[in-house]
Structures are given as structure tokens and as C-alpha cells.
Design a protein around this motif. Sequence first.
Motif, mmCIF file in Angstrom:
data_model
loop_
_atom_site.group_PDB
_atom_site.id
_atom_site.type_symbol
_atom_site.label_atom_id
_atom_site.label_comp_id
_atom_site.label_asym_id
_atom_site.label_seq_id
_atom_site.Cartn_x
_atom_site.Cartn_y
_atom_site.Cartn_z
ATOM 1 N N ARG A 1 24.471 -3.145 -10.979
ATOM 2 C CA ARG A 1 24.418 -3.071 -9.513
ATOM 3 C C ARG A 1 25.760 -3.484 -8.901
ATOM 4 O O ARG A 1 26.267 -2.832 -7.982
ATOM 5 C CB ARG A 1 23.316 -3.972 -8.975
ATOM 6 C CG ARG A 1 21.905 -3.431 -9.125
ATOM 7 C CD ARG A 1 20.905 -4.456 -8.609
ATOM 8 N NE ARG A 1 19.555 -3.929 -8.571
ATOM 9 C CZ ARG A 1 19.026 -3.297 -7.517
ATOM 10 N NH1 ARG A 1 19.760 -3.092 -6.444
ATOM 11 N NH2 ARG A 1 17.788 -2.857 -7.554
ATOM 12 N N ASP A 2 26.327 -4.591 -9.394
ATOM 13 C CA ASP A 2 27.626 -5.044 -8.882
ATOM 14 C C ASP A 2 28.680 -3.953 -9.032
ATOM 15 O O ASP A 2 29.459 -3.693 -8.103
ATOM 16 C CB ASP A 2 28.082 -6.294 -9.644
ATOM 17 C CG ASP A 2 27.372 -7.551 -9.183
ATOM 18 O OD1 ASP A 2 27.903 -8.251 -8.309
ATOM 19 O OD2 ASP A 2 26.273 -7.824 -9.698
ATOM 20 N N ARG A 3 28.717 -3.345 -10.208
ATOM 21 C CA ARG A 3 29.707 -2.293 -10.453
ATOM 22 C C ARG A 3 29.583 -1.172 -9.424
ATOM 23 O O ARG A 3 30.573 -0.759 -8.802
ATOM 24 C CB ARG A 3 29.507 -1.714 -11.864
ATOM 25 C CG ARG A 3 30.439 -0.539 -12.184
ATOM 26 C CD ARG A 3 29.941 0.262 -13.373
ATOM 27 N NE ARG A 3 28.643 0.877 -13.096
ATOM 28 C CZ ARG A 3 27.930 1.524 -14.004
ATOM 29 N NH1 ARG A 3 28.358 1.619 -15.243
ATOM 30 N NH2 ARG A 3 26.760 2.065 -13.684
ATOM 31 N N ASP A 4 28.361 -0.666 -9.237
ATOM 32 C CA ASP A 4 28.161 0.478 -8.353
ATOM 33 C C ASP A 4 28.425 0.111 -6.887
ATOM 34 O O ASP A 4 29.034 0.891 -6.142
ATOM 35 C CB ASP A 4 26.737 1.014 -8.514
ATOM 36 C CG ASP A 4 26.480 1.575 -9.912
ATOM 37 O OD1 ASP A 4 27.465 1.832 -10.639
ATOM 38 O OD2 ASP A 4 25.295 1.731 -10.279
ATOM 39 N N LEU A 5 27.966 -1.061 -6.483
ATOM 40 C CA LEU A 5 28.156 -1.484 -5.095
ATOM 41 C C LEU A 5 29.631 -1.732 -4.789
ATOM 42 O O LEU A 5 30.125 -1.350 -3.720
ATOM 43 C CB LEU A 5 27.341 -2.742 -4.821
ATOM 44 C CG LEU A 5 25.819 -2.564 -4.757
ATOM 45 C CD1 LEU A 5 25.119 -3.917 -4.801
ATOM 46 C CD2 LEU A 5 25.414 -1.790 -3.499
ATOM 47 N N PHE A 6 30.339 -2.367 -5.726
ATOM 48 C CA PHE A 6 31.756 -2.658 -5.508
ATOM 49 C C PHE A 6 32.569 -1.370 -5.457
ATOM 50 O O PHE A 6 33.430 -1.197 -4.586
ATOM 51 C CB PHE A 6 32.282 -3.574 -6.615
ATOM 52 C CG PHE A 6 33.717 -3.966 -6.437
ATOM 53 C CD1 PHE A 6 34.088 -4.866 -5.453
ATOM 54 C CD2 PHE A 6 34.712 -3.428 -7.248
ATOM 55 C CE1 PHE A 6 35.420 -5.234 -5.273
ATOM 56 C CE2 PHE A 6 36.042 -3.781 -7.081
ATOM 57 C CZ PHE A 6 36.394 -4.681 -6.089
ATOM 58 N N LYS A 7 32.279 -0.459 -6.364
ATOM 59 C CA LYS A 7 32.987 0.825 -6.395
ATOM 60 C C LYS A 7 32.799 1.570 -5.071
ATOM 61 O O LYS A 7 33.765 2.065 -4.472
ATOM 62 C CB LYS A 7 32.484 1.678 -7.554
ATOM 63 C CG LYS A 7 33.210 3.008 -7.731
ATOM 64 C CD LYS A 7 32.711 3.714 -8.985
ATOM 65 C CE LYS A 7 33.533 4.970 -9.284
ATOM 66 N NZ LYS A 7 33.359 6.030 -8.257
ATOM 67 N N ALA A 8 31.558 1.631 -4.608
ATOM 68 C CA ALA A 8 31.281 2.333 -3.357
ATOM 69 C C ALA A 8 31.986 1.657 -2.180
ATOM 70 O O ALA A 8 32.546 2.339 -1.307
ATOM 71 C CB ALA A 8 29.777 2.378 -3.116
#
Length: 355
Positions: free
Chosen positions: A65-72
Motif C-alpha cells: 500500500r505504501d509503495r502504491d500510494l507514494f508513487k501516485a
Amino acid sequence: MGLWRVLFFMLALTLVFCVASACENTATTLKPVVPTKLSEKETVDDGKIKIGFSMDTLEEERWLRDRDLFKAAVEDLGAEVKILAANGDDAEQVLQAEKLISEGVDLLVVVPHNAEATAAIVNKAHLAGIRVISYDRLVKNSDIDLYVSFDNEKVGELQAEAITKLVPKGKYVYIGGAETDNNAHLFKKGVFNVLQPLIDKGDITVVYDEWTRNWLPDNAFANMEAALAANNNDIDAVIAANDATAGKVIEALEKQGLAGKIPVAGQDAELLAAQRIVQGTQTMTVYKPIQTLAQEVAELAVRMAKGEYIDTDRKVNNGKIEVPSVLLAPIAVNKENMDETVIRDGFHLREDVYR
């Protein structure tokens, strides 16, 4: 002879002038490059700011979740991000960070696996004139530029407060996180901030207290089985350092017919934990709105990459310096407030929690 002396004198002057000129040209060519100070670093105007994200692991739901949220969040700000995950390998995380540095990222964000070992990453980045943000977990003994996380001592306090309300007296088990993770120490400190006065009074006894090597849930399962065996299943409450370890604690309890009979606390608000809470096998979790964390770090990273100075009200000592810090507030979650917290925020869908 007089004429020859004049000619000789003019020739000497010419040679002196040429030599001086050549020396001046050489000095200009070999002028040493003065390293740019971190506070003066400017991003190269090649279109977009580039952020490197060095992650410990992607083997848990929370970090995906952190990866996807940070990327976005970074991309919404018009920047680019490259993400590498080492999956718990210290040497690999250092190598991956070196790769991001060599590719010329404008700023590096690090989720450290080992709080001590990743100090090398900070040093290497600074030598390249790149600032570093510590994401959620603090890098120890380094000149880290900024730390953004939740109030992790408060996380532990929320866990212990919830369980001691249910079990004000009795035998407690504490299943910690990875000893190499600074957050695991903060969680534990928070837990014992609440437990210690009750321990001193003799109301509570901690009958088992062990770290979970590398945060691996199977290690937590082995720890819980050892705790049950050492106490002939006579345990009144369990506090686990996160939801993944709490899940394995509950598996060990289930083998003994004790699941749902002994209160268990976790943290991270993982979907499986939310499901266990509404089913009654896990008592509570701690919700850390990671969308807020990812957005905050993304905004700060882009600003810092542009050379902006970030001022903070909080500082956290990492063993070397007082690190400028942004600490967000965690939220205790149980069956009663599940709908008003993780579901209302869209962190989990109601149909997934109450499946």
C-alpha cells in the motif's frame, strides 16, 4: 651589440608573456570543482524531479500500500519515482540505494530494514549531494535530513491501554518486532509505558517477552508456541508488535483452543486483522493512515528536491543528531469503531471486512 641587446630583451619579454598566458589558461582549465553544499543543491532541469524510494520489503500488505500510494502522490506532483525493495536483505538495500544514487535521483527516501546498517546509505547519498528522508522508520546514527512517521510510542501505548482495560490483572505475553527496527523498540517502549506501573503494583506479570527476528510471522508463531508451552497455556493477554505477528499469535492460540478467549492486540490495520477483529479473534489494531503518510512524504520530498528548507516542530534523536521530524497521530481501532475509521477512510471496503 646594442641592437642585439634590444632584440634579445624584446624576445625575453615575449617568452615571459606567452608562458604567463599559458599558465593562466592551464589554471582555468584545471580549476577544481567545489562540491555543492546540500542546502544549495539544485535539481537538474531535465524535465522532472526524480525521487528514489528504497524499501525494506514488499512482502507485507502494508508496504504494498505504501509503495502504491507514494508513487501516485509523487506522480500527482509532476515528479518521477523509482522504487526498489530489498525484502529484508541489508546488503541488497545498500546496493539498491547506490544504484538509485548513481542514476542521479534528486532525493532519496528510505524505509530501512536495519536502522543501523542503512546509515551507510545516508553517507553515500550526501557524498553525492542528495538529501535523504527516513520514511516511517528512523535511520540510526546518521545525519538523516528528515524523518516522517507516526508517533510510534503512542502506537504501543494505544495497544496497551486497550488490553489493560480488558485485562487489568494477569499474565501478559509481548511478541515484539524485529530488534533491528527502531520502530519495534518504540512500539515496545510505548507498551511498557502503560504496563510498567501495573507491573510495579504486582497486577500484571509479563511471562514471555521476545523479539520477532526479521518481522517474519513464522518466527512470531514459534515465539507464541514457546510462550504457551512455558506457561502451560496459562496466559491472560497478548500484545503483538504488528498485525502479521498477531495473526500468527492467533494461529498458535487456535491450536490450543484459545483463539477468541485471550485478548490480542496488533497494529497496522491490515485487512486480515480487521476481519479477525469483527470475527472476535483479535481485540484491536492501530490504524496509521498511510495515505496521509505517503502524501506528506511525497510533498516534502519534492519540496526538498527543489532545494527548499523544511522546518519542523519536532525532533527525534537517532543516536547522532536531533533529526527534524514530522510525527502523525495513530488511531486505535476495535469492533465498535471499525466503520468510523478504516472503512470511512476507504482504507478497507466494508464488504471486505465483513465478508
